[in-house]
Design a protein around this motif. Structure first.
Motif, PDB file in Angstrom:
ATOM      1  N   GLU A 194      13.056   1.804  -8.495  1.00 24.41           N
ATOM      2  CA  GLU A 194      11.516   1.390  -8.455  1.00 24.41           C
ATOM      3  C   GLU A 194      11.088   1.288  -9.856  1.00 24.41           C
ATOM      4  O   GLU A 194      11.303   2.202 -10.609  1.00 24.41           O
ATOM      5  CB  GLU A 194      11.057   2.515  -7.773  1.00 24.41           C
ATOM      6  CG  GLU A 194       9.410   2.298  -7.698  1.00 24.41           C
ATOM      7  CD  GLU A 194       8.853   2.425  -6.173  1.00 24.41           C
ATOM      8  OE1 GLU A 194       7.769   1.692  -5.955  1.00 24.41           O
ATOM      9  OE2 GLU A 194       9.250   3.001  -5.394  1.00 24.41           O
ATOM     10  N   THR A 206       7.784   0.039  -9.954  1.00 25.91           N
ATOM     11  CA  THR A 206       6.139  -0.202  -9.804  1.00 25.91           C
ATOM     12  C   THR A 206       5.345   0.285 -10.927  1.00 25.91           C
ATOM     13  O   THR A 206       4.427  -0.562 -11.396  1.00 25.91           O
ATOM     14  CB  THR A 206       5.974   0.434  -8.300  1.00 25.91           C
ATOM     15  OG1 THR A 206       6.987  -0.136  -7.429  1.00 25.91           O
ATOM     16  CG2 THR A 206       4.571  -0.122  -7.837  1.00 25.91           C
ATOM     17  N   THR A 207       5.225   1.553 -11.316  1.00 27.39           N
ATOM     18  CA  THR A 207       4.228   2.213 -12.001  1.00 27.39           C
ATOM     19  C   THR A 207       4.713   1.840 -13.503  1.00 27.39           C
ATOM     20  O   THR A 207       4.189   2.072 -14.593  1.00 27.39           O
ATOM     21  CB  THR A 207       4.455   3.636 -12.171  1.00 27.39           C
ATOM     22  OG1 THR A 207       5.817   4.159 -12.206  1.00 27.39           O
ATOM     23  CG2 THR A 207       4.112   3.996 -10.891  1.00 27.39           C
ATOM     24  N   GLU A 234       4.017  -1.809   0.589  1.00 23.59           N
ATOM     25  CA  GLU A 234       3.990  -0.287   0.153  1.00 23.59           C
ATOM     26  C   GLU A 234       5.242   0.449   1.243  1.00 23.59           C
ATOM     27  O   GLU A 234       5.807   1.358   0.595  1.00 23.59           O
ATOM     28  CB  GLU A 234       2.627   0.293   0.206  1.00 23.59           C
ATOM     29  CG  GLU A 234       1.795   0.090  -1.066  1.00 23.59           C
ATOM     30  CD  GLU A 234       0.429   0.083  -0.965  1.00 23.59           C
ATOM     31  OE1 GLU A 234      -0.249   0.271  -1.932  1.00 23.59           O
ATOM     32  OE2 GLU A 234       0.059  -0.138   0.383  1.00 23.59           O
ATOM     33  N   GLU A 278      10.024  -7.652  -4.748  1.00 21.94           N
ATOM     34  CA  GLU A 278       8.939  -7.283  -4.492  1.00 21.94           C
ATOM     35  C   GLU A 278       8.783  -6.812  -3.189  1.00 21.94           C
ATOM     36  O   GLU A 278       8.999  -7.582  -2.133  1.00 21.94           O
ATOM     37  CB  GLU A 278       7.757  -8.122  -4.805  1.00 21.94           C
ATOM     38  CG  GLU A 278       7.454  -8.504  -6.074  1.00 21.94           C
ATOM     39  CD  GLU A 278       6.547  -9.686  -6.576  1.00 21.94           C
ATOM     40  OE1 GLU A 278       5.644  -9.378  -7.298  1.00 21.94           O
ATOM     41  OE2 GLU A 278       6.647 -10.469  -5.714  1.00 21.94           O
ATOM     42  N   ARG A 302       5.001  -2.795  -3.979  1.00 17.14           N
ATOM     43  CA  ARG A 302       6.052  -2.083  -5.006  1.00 17.14           C
ATOM     44  C   ARG A 302       7.055  -2.991  -5.474  1.00 17.14           C
ATOM     45  O   ARG A 302       7.477  -4.004  -4.882  1.00 17.14           O
ATOM     46  CB  ARG A 302       6.590  -1.101  -4.039  1.00 17.14           C
ATOM     47  CG  ARG A 302       5.669  -0.022  -3.786  1.00 17.14           C
ATOM     48  CD  ARG A 302       6.027   0.834  -2.563  1.00 17.14           C
ATOM     49  NE  ARG A 302       7.072   1.892  -2.984  1.00 17.14           N
ATOM     50  CZ  ARG A 302       7.709   2.818  -2.195  1.00 17.14           C
ATOM     51  NH1 ARG A 302       7.370   2.991  -0.914  1.00 17.14           N
ATOM     52  NH2 ARG A 302       8.718   3.735  -2.752  1.00 17.14           N
TER      53      ARG A 302
END
Ligand code: GCU
Length: 612
Positions: free
Chosen positions: A166, A168-169, A215, A212, A132
């Motif tokens: 976040e 990540t996506t 998860e 980074e 992530r």
């Protein structure tokens, strides 16, 4: 129907459709998270030159009806023939600003600027499996919004604490871009509020990077020496998205200490380990241990000193022994270059001057300072008073404002809880003695105790006087472990020598810190000691203060206002202040004033404060 009506109808129609769409793209982004020890994690730095667009009317965010825009300036839109709308911004041709850094000292045209500025930066990234990614922001003053590749990833309020969004996506392989809107407009319901005696430096003022983590990862941890059991280190580790049966482990190789604990509900693992031969951290012996914290696939290599701090009656005990705090206040103003301090060098210069003066304590005013400053205080052996910017007048009866103050406490304490140097969490400075204020800060103090029961809670109180007797009876004192009091005898009131005949009545059997005292002088301006603004006048204030301070029975510390001159919009006196508060013992260009040497002598010879 005339054009205007036609246009309004069209606009109304657009507004309606926009309203419909608003729900979708304006959905609030997830709240940022607090990471303990983020500065100890490997990171992809995003520091450097960022494109910047000054947007005083925030027209990149809001349309003419002050609704948030769908296609605001957060998409790296390149104008194309046939586009429906004209694109009226372009980061690639925009000017540049350095990050980290305030914008006020980077460009004369932004010196007084208070408002929104858009930042943009391209970066390349390669996503990894089971990983992530968080956008780590050391600080953004005051309100900020972040998008990665046009996707909103978070927004934040508060100018002096770090947060992590976040992404990540939102990131993808290859070229990416991040856009930040930062607005330092002062708010009546802000924390701090509309009035401060420091420059409202705006921007991405501290480091920005990508971090980074696996998860499931270590979100926060707290390790400290037990106050009750000798040679026991205790605390906890909190994991984010723990897998079942996960274990947290703490190892201190130099002490041959290692322990592990099961990660339970809420990702929490309680830590307790007995250690042999531990050398406690203190200003004289700032011993730091390498500590590895690991959980699941994640690990952090920390640097932690271990010490205890507590109150017994009117004594402050460090490692079980009474201590006197010989200190000075510091603003996060960078020496020489001025502007927001944010480098190791800034920290070492400022704390170096304090050490050289014989100080064992610094009050970091009036907001949480950069991790670089706290790491340096751990290394150099300086005890720290860290403060939440509940400063002067706030909307104390506004629950939203209390929530903001508590959020900033969460971030301050969550980020910095493992610094041995920090012994005091300060809840406020010079707030008016009203019922709403007292209730507000009592709640804040209770929140801080819940977050961290291992440190002392304080605040800087205003004091009043009857004749030459100063009286400390603010009801807020009940909620504090240590009472801070500010006074300016010889500057804002009376004459320097009035301190000689000033008595103090303190209605609390608690340790007291004189958290501010002093007066102004222009470095290099000399004259008779009765002439204000001269170094001789400032020095005279200090001579008389030291005598008075020694006559206050439960005084357990002091922090002169202030180590170095700092910028303030309240200080326009031309040729003397020039928008600097000149109460520094050192000028912003490093010139030590006479008073510096008076305090140095008293601190080095320990002629002020109760002998330890
Ligand atoms: C106040 C306040 C400081 C201010 C100082 C001064 O006490 O807490 O923020 O700078 O006085 O007036 O110089």
């Amino acid at each position: 129907m005339n054009v205007r009506n036609a246009r309004n109808v069209a606009l109304a129609a657009i507004a309606a459709t926009l309203a419909g769409v608003t729900a979708a793209w304006a959905a609030p982004a997830p709240a940022p998270i607090i990471l303990t020890g983020a500065d100890r994690r490997p990171a992809i730095s995003l520091n450097g030159e960022w494109a910047a667009i000054v947007d005083p009317y925030f027209s990149g965010m809001y349309n003419s009806h002050h609704q948030e825009k769908k296609n605001g300036w957060f998409v790296n839109h390149k104008a194309k023939p046939g586009d429906e709308f004209p694109t009226e911004y372009n980061f690639s041709t925009a000017s540049r600003l350095k990050v980290p850094g305030d914008w006020n000292t980077q460009r004369r045209s932004l010196y007084y600027y208070e408002g929104p500025i858009w930042y943009e930066r391209d970066f390349t990234y390669q996503p990894k499996e089971h990983t992530r990614v968080f956008l780590h922001v050391g600080a953004a003053n005051y309100k900020s919004w972040f998008w990665v590749n046009g996707i909103k990833v978070c927004e934040h309020e508060g100018g002096y604490t770090s947060f992590n969004c976040e992404v990540t996506t939102a990131v993808h392989a290859g070229g990416n871009f991040v856009v930040a809107a930062v607005d330092n407009t002062r708010l009546a319901d802000g924390v701090p509020g509309l009035q401060t005696d420091w420059w409202n430096y705006g921007g991405l003022t501290r480091t920005v990077s990508l971090i980074e983590v696996p998860e499931s990862f270590i979100e926060q941890y707290d390790l400290h020496l037990s106050r009750t059991e000798d040679s026991v280190i205790e605390g906890w580790v909190i994991m984010n998205s723990p897998v079942n049966g996960a274990k947290a482990e703490v190892e201190i190789p130099e002490l041959g200490a290692k322990t592990s604990a099961k990660v339970g509900d809420g990702g929490l693992a309680a830590i307790r380990v007995e250690v042999k031969g531990l050398k406690r951290w203190s200003p004289e012996t700032p011993i730091i241990y390498k500590v590895r914290i690991s959980a699941g696939q994640d690990s952090i290599d920390e640097l932690i000193g271990f010490r205890t701090v507590e109150v017994r009656g009117t004594e402050i005990l460090l490692n079980g022994k009474p201590i006197f705090l010989r200190g000075v206040c510091i603003h996060a103003e960078a020496p020489y270059r001025t502007g927001r301090a944010n480098t190791d060098k800034d920290a070492e210069t400022l704390l170096g001057w304090a050490k050289e003066m014989g100080a064992n304590f610094v009050r970091l005013a009036h907001y949480p300072h950069d991790e670089t400053m706290l790491r340096a205080a751990d290394r150099m052996g300086l005890l720290v008073w860290s403060e939440n910017p509940v400063y002067w007048a706030l909307q104390f009866d506004n629950p939203k404002v209390l929530a903001k103050a508590e959020q900033q406490l969460d971030e301050e304490i969550g980020t910095s809880r493992n610094h041995a140097a920090i012994i005091l969490w300060s809840m406020a400075n010079e707030t008016p003695n009203t019922e709403a204020r007292t209730k507000f800060i009592e709640t804040e103090a209770a929140h801080a105790r819940e977050l961290d029961p291992t440190r002392l809670i304080t605040a800087a109180l205003l004091v009043h006087a009857e004749g030459n007797t100063k009286i400390v009876d603010d009801p807020l004192g009940k909620a504090l472990d240590v009472i801070g009091t500010n006074e300016y005898i010889g500057w804002y009131e009376k004459r320097p020598e009035t301190a000689d005949i000033t008595q103090w009545r303190i209605d609390y059997q608690k340790p007291v810190i004189m958290s501010e005292f002093g007066g102004e002088a222009k470095a290099g301006l000399h004259g008779r000691k009765t002439e204000r603004w001269t170094e001789e006048y400032q020095a005279d204030i200090y001579r008389h203060q030291l005598g008075m301070l020694n006559r206050i029975p439960q005084l357990r510390g002091m922090s002169a206002w202030i180590l170095m001159d700092f910028r303030s919009p309240n200080r326009p006196l031309a040729g003397i202040q020039d928008e600097y508060n000149r109460k520094g013992l050192i000028s912003e260009q490093g010139k030590k004033k006479l008073a510096y040497f008076i305090l140095q002598k008293a601190y080095k010879e320990k002629t002020v404060g109760k002998p330890e």
